[in-house]
Design an enzyme around this catalytic site. Sequence first.
Site: not given
Length: 638
Positions: A305, A356
């Site tokens: 993330d 991401e």
Amino acid sequence: MPNEKSPIARFESGENFYSHHYFGFHQADYKGQEGFVFRVWAPNAQQIWLVGDFNDWDYSLPMKKEAQSDVWEIFTTKPKRGEFYKYLVKQENGRIVYKIDPFATYFEKRPHDAAVIHTIPEKKWRDGLWRGRTKHSNYFKRPMNIYEVHAGSWKSNEDGTPYSFEKLKETLIPYVKEMGFSHIEFMPLMEHPLGESWGYQLIGYFALSSYYGTPEEFQDFVEECHLNNIGVLIDWVPGHFCINDDALAYYDGTPQFEYNDPIRAKNVRWGSLNFDLSKPQIQSFLISSALYWIEMFHIDGIRVDAVSNMLYLDYDDGPTVIKQASDNRNWDGFYFLQKLNAVIKLAHPNVIMIAEESSSETKITGTIENGALGFDYKWNLGWMNDTLCFYEMDAAFRKYHFHLLTFSFMYMMNENYILPLSHDEVVHGKRSLMHKMWGDRYKQFAQLRNLYVYLITHPGKKLLFMGSEWGQFLEWKSDQALEWVDLEDEMNGSMQHFTKRLNAFYQNEKSLWELDHTAETIEIIDADNSEQTVLSFIRKGKAKKDFLIVILNFSPIERQNFKVGVPFPGSYEEVLNTEMKEFGGTWIEPNQISKTSQEPYKHFDYQIQTIVPSLGAIILKPKEINIRIKKMNEHSAK
């Protein structure tokens, strides 16, 4: 033989990637006594005590710090399995505070956060066939269609509590298998104190959140997924961590896990703290966490993330950070991510590493030797934002913004992309995917089917957030189950049926994934038809005859006698039409088989004519074609 480094020395040098085997608590024998040894890293603490149910949380179990070591340790026979514990830390300034065990593998249920003395028994896994198959398959050349799930809100019990993984094993896995998704991706499952953070504000980097059940239940869940040919991916957050005082924040009273510079340490955007990725101890800690999830739970892949937050000094909303050498690059984060990928790929070459990441300044996928970060895939957030902006637009204005839909063709091979229609786009007032669509309810469903065809046929792997498969109208709420009652509505039921059929179509058509990350996978027919707002292209497999013709109509006008260029003479059959009645449309019969005429169209020598439904999409496949004629013509031209 040279002396091997001790676990502490390897941890201190950033080389102990199994530091969880040393730190935390472990069963041990000492002088003929069976008990537990507890170890914690806290360089600048004045004193640490082990406290818990077993000593009434008092000062009776002081830990010792060996000379020339930053690790505190104690062996004791007092604790029993199932009891809670913490560390009582006298910090550098003399302040005494309760702290969690950074290496704990299980916690009590929130809002409490004491660690639990819980040992995970060695599991006899039954997923050898799945793991053997993944070793011998190339996931770049295989279908990947991910169902993104928030474990706490997919379904809930009657009292509002979420399903445990024991219950998800009996419900989620059959559903995903029936719908035809290839992978489940979970938003973070690690321990976190606040459900509203969706798991992105972590305290326990080695612990499954007890909110979802026990680690053993999650192991069984993953095993059952593999037995049903479903891969499991998890989100993981190595960039920043929860700011709570009793967790990792300023653990020994000094910047221990976070940066020394308070500006770099504080993450204003997310109200958290940034890991100091330059510290070798933090590298050991985080890489150990990733390997723990891979090996303890047989995870097939990790989605890292907020990579941009680790790559750029000026990514946050906070005060401007002094730039290094006139560059906004955070080289600490850059080299950590390369190291992370190198270590994981060396140990587990088939584990899928996903980033991401929202910028285009750094090469994310590809080999470290060539300057990339070493990830396998990158979320294509540019595609997601442009595409949804286009679909939200009134159809009358789309012809002026057609580039939003076609721009991705200019850079689609720059990285290995996953195309995400993710949780971030259906929350915080952004509306659900179905609710984003322009027009009345009928048009919204028609466009949602159109969007999913565009997703499935565009080069790149696929990701769809839960509830979007049937067009849930309401935004996602992390504290409530999905609106399964929607499926009592015929239109939602038809939408779910369409998604299931489309997923099966994707699985069965090699041309949609066999050459996915090569330029040969796609040939544009017409990306300039902004006036009619129709896009057409070809997706190709390895075999010459293995291709699909995709036509998407983004206007509310049915296109009669629509001309499309094709590569070979012969006949073409419609194999998918979003406007069929079974999917919620109005068509009862599909288009008739189209035969070519030898009239040039764009750069093609042949063309066909067909009907493209308003706000719809059709896919054609060659039925009887002659590839030799084109070859003869090409030879004559030479």
